[in-house]
Write a protein that holds these residues in place. Structure first.
Motif, short mmCIF file in Angstrom:
data_model
loop_
_atom_site.label_atom_id
_atom_site.label_comp_id
_atom_site.label_asym_id
_atom_site.label_seq_id
_atom_site.Cartn_x
_atom_site.Cartn_y
_atom_site.Cartn_z
N GLU A 293 0.82 -1.20 0.00
CA GLU A 293 0.00 0.00 0.00
C GLU A 293 0.86 1.26 0.00
N GLY A 294 0.24 2.37 -0.35
CA GLY A 294 0.93 3.65 -0.31
C GLY A 294 0.47 4.48 0.88
N GLU A 295 1.20 5.54 1.14
CA GLU A 295 0.86 6.47 2.21
C GLU A 295 0.70 7.85 1.58
N HIS A 296 -0.44 8.50 1.89
CA HIS A 296 -0.70 9.82 1.32
C HIS A 296 0.26 10.86 1.92
N LEU A 297 0.77 11.71 1.05
CA LEU A 297 1.57 12.84 1.52
C LEU A 297 0.64 13.90 2.09
N PHE A 298 1.20 14.75 2.92
CA PHE A 298 0.41 15.85 3.45
C PHE A 298 1.20 17.16 3.36
N LEU A 299 0.47 18.26 3.45
CA LEU A 299 1.08 19.59 3.47
C LEU A 299 0.59 20.33 4.70
N PRO A 300 1.51 20.89 5.51
CA PRO A 300 1.07 21.70 6.65
C PRO A 300 0.39 22.98 6.15
N THR A 301 -0.76 23.28 6.68
CA THR A 301 -1.48 24.50 6.29
C THR A 301 -1.91 25.25 7.54
N THR A 302 -2.15 26.53 7.37
CA THR A 302 -2.60 27.38 8.48
C THR A 302 -4.07 27.71 8.30
#
Length: 479
Positions: A293-302
């Motif tokens: 399986e894969g793991e979703h990337l994330f982006l820190p947001t404010t």
């Protein structure tokens, strides 16, 4: 080649890099790059210490010894590296405190140890806060780290010595012995190889796909990321598969230690765009590989005054994951392997007249070493500790010995029967003597020297010897 540097066409560098690479002040850059690209760093050595028959400086009881260790620079300066705990009332202490040091084969790592008797009034003070000038000096010993690790037992016994007055010359008084024992940390041997890929990366460039690369950092106790390696840059690719990444347990701390994997879009300006990231340990990455399986990337947001992680469509996959325990250089030493140093020196006329200061063979009356002498010292002083008898074959080539034709392989010591000399100092003496007894000639031919060295190596192998032969050919660089 993945990992700690970029091999993108045109030599475009990625960002970050190895924290260890920044501190590797000594050594060969090409060798460092090759080793670090495979997760191979200098072996971590744990040193432990004990002593026997130490001086007793107390009247009503025995000494309370503490050991202080220093590293000695090439200029002779001492840098304090560690302090042990204080052992109460003992002339034969075994200290619990250990010191971990990175073994660097190509560097002469000189260690100095000083023992002190810590007075009772200071026993409640942290040893790091003690003023050494207020303690009673018990003795000093020194060694090179190579001397310890080349012993079959990995233990070296040193005499603790003491001078009543350091300003008065003479033999110092012996006052006990210090035993230094070395153990290689198992984390130095365990390496993980991974192939990482991403899918559906966000397009950061206006007229083309992204140029992605990965930066992998370990998370330290303070929560800060410390870069340990990076992949190459892949041009114009939203579904990248990078070349293998190699990580040692020594680099990341442990298999459970969290790692931050950040995917960037390369920009030649150096301001790389963060595409997304994920935090996983090696153990979790191994599970990703097992599951497929894969793991979703994330982006820190404010969002207002709060920070949130925006989960992206982009995913990271672990295509391959394998772990192995490699044999280190120290394993070969423990198994009985030795290095045998051989040297051949260029005596062709292209070096210039040895009696003139512009010659590479000029012997400066002030004692300043010429280029050949420096090369002999710098290589020989490293290799000598790995050869038990310290008898080194030494030759010259491209010169005419007295009353003879030009020779392209003559014994540096002037002997007709044997080519070996005693130690690095023996090479230096034979080299100086040869300058007064040969006439520089030519041409420059390496073949006879290499053939002689190969013959010695093959004879050793045929006799069951376990030696690795190193031939140093020192020659003039033609312009």
């Amino acid at each position: 080649m993945g990992n700690c540097f970029s091999d993108v066409a045109g030599g475009r560098a990625a960002v970050g890099g190895s924290a260890a690479a920044a501190s590797a002040a000594a050594g060969n850059d090409a060798v460092d790059h090759f080793l670090k690209s495979r997760g191979l760093y200098g072996s971590q050595i744990e040193l432990s210490f004990s002593a026997t028959n130490m001086r007793d400086r107390d009247v009503l009881s025995k000494s309370d010894p503490m050991l202080v260790g220093y590293t000695k620079g090439r200029d002779g300066t001492l840098t304090e590296a560690f302090r042990t705990e204080v052992v109460l009332n003992s002339l034969n202490p075994t200290w619990i405190a250990k010191h971990t040091i990175t073994f660097q084969f190509e560097v002469v790592q000189t260690l100095v140890f000083r023992a002190y008797d810590v007075d009772t009034q200071f026993h409640n003070i942290d040893v790091k806060m003690l003023k050494l000038e207020e303690q009673q000096f018990l003795g000093e010993a020194s060694c090179v780290l190579s001397e310890v690790v080349t012993r079959p037992s990995r233990s070296l016994t040193l005499d603790l010595v003491y001078r009543e007055d350091p300003t008065i010359p003479g033999n110092p008084r012996r006052c006990g012995q210090l035993i230094v024992h070395a153990e290689e940390c198992i984390s130095s041997k365990t390496t993980t190889e991974m192939i990482l890929k991403c899918s559906n990366l966000e397009q950061k460039d206006l007229f083309s796909r992204s140029d992605p690369f990965l930066l992998i950092s370990k998370i330290v106790e303070a929560g800060l990321p410390i870069p340990v390696c990076k992949t190459e840059v892949l041009k114009n690719e939203n579904h990248p598969i990078w070349k293998p990444v190699f990580l040692s347990i020594q680099q990341v701390g442990s298999k459970e230690n969290p790692l931050m994997i950040e995917c960037f879009n390369f920009n030649s300006s150096g301001k790389h765009d963060l595409i997304g990231k994920v935090q996983k340990s090696l153990a979790e990455l191994e599970k990703l590989h097992s599951s497929g399986e894969g793991e979703h990337l994330f982006l820190p947001t404010t969002v207002g005054h709060n920070y949130q992680n925006k989960v992206l469509k982009s995913q990271i996959f672990v295509e391959n994951f394998s772990q192995s325990s490699r044999h280190t250089f120290l394993d070969y030493l423990t198994g009985g392997c030795e290095l045998n140093f051989m040297v051949a020196i260029d005596f062709t006329a292209s070096n210039g007249n040895p009696r003139l200061p512009d010659s590479l063979h000029y012997l400066d009356p002030s004692g300043r070493l010429n280029a050949y002498q420096r090369a002999i010292i710098e290589v020989g002083e490293v290799l000598q500790f790995y050869d038990s008898d310290k008898r080194f074959p030494a030759w010259g080539f491209g010169a005419r010995p007295i009353d003879g034709p030009v020779s392209h392989c003559f014994n540096l010591n002037g002997s007709n029967n044997h080519c070996e000399v005693d130690g690095v100092q023996g090479i230096m003496i034979a080299y100086t003597s040869a300058l007064y007894n040969v006439s520089l000639a030519g041409p420059t031919l390496f073949g006879p020297v290499i053939s002689n060295a190969a013959l010695i190596a093959s004879q050793s192998l045929a006799n069951g010897g376990r030696k690795y032969f190193v031939l140093l050919i020192i020659t003039v660089r033609m312009r």
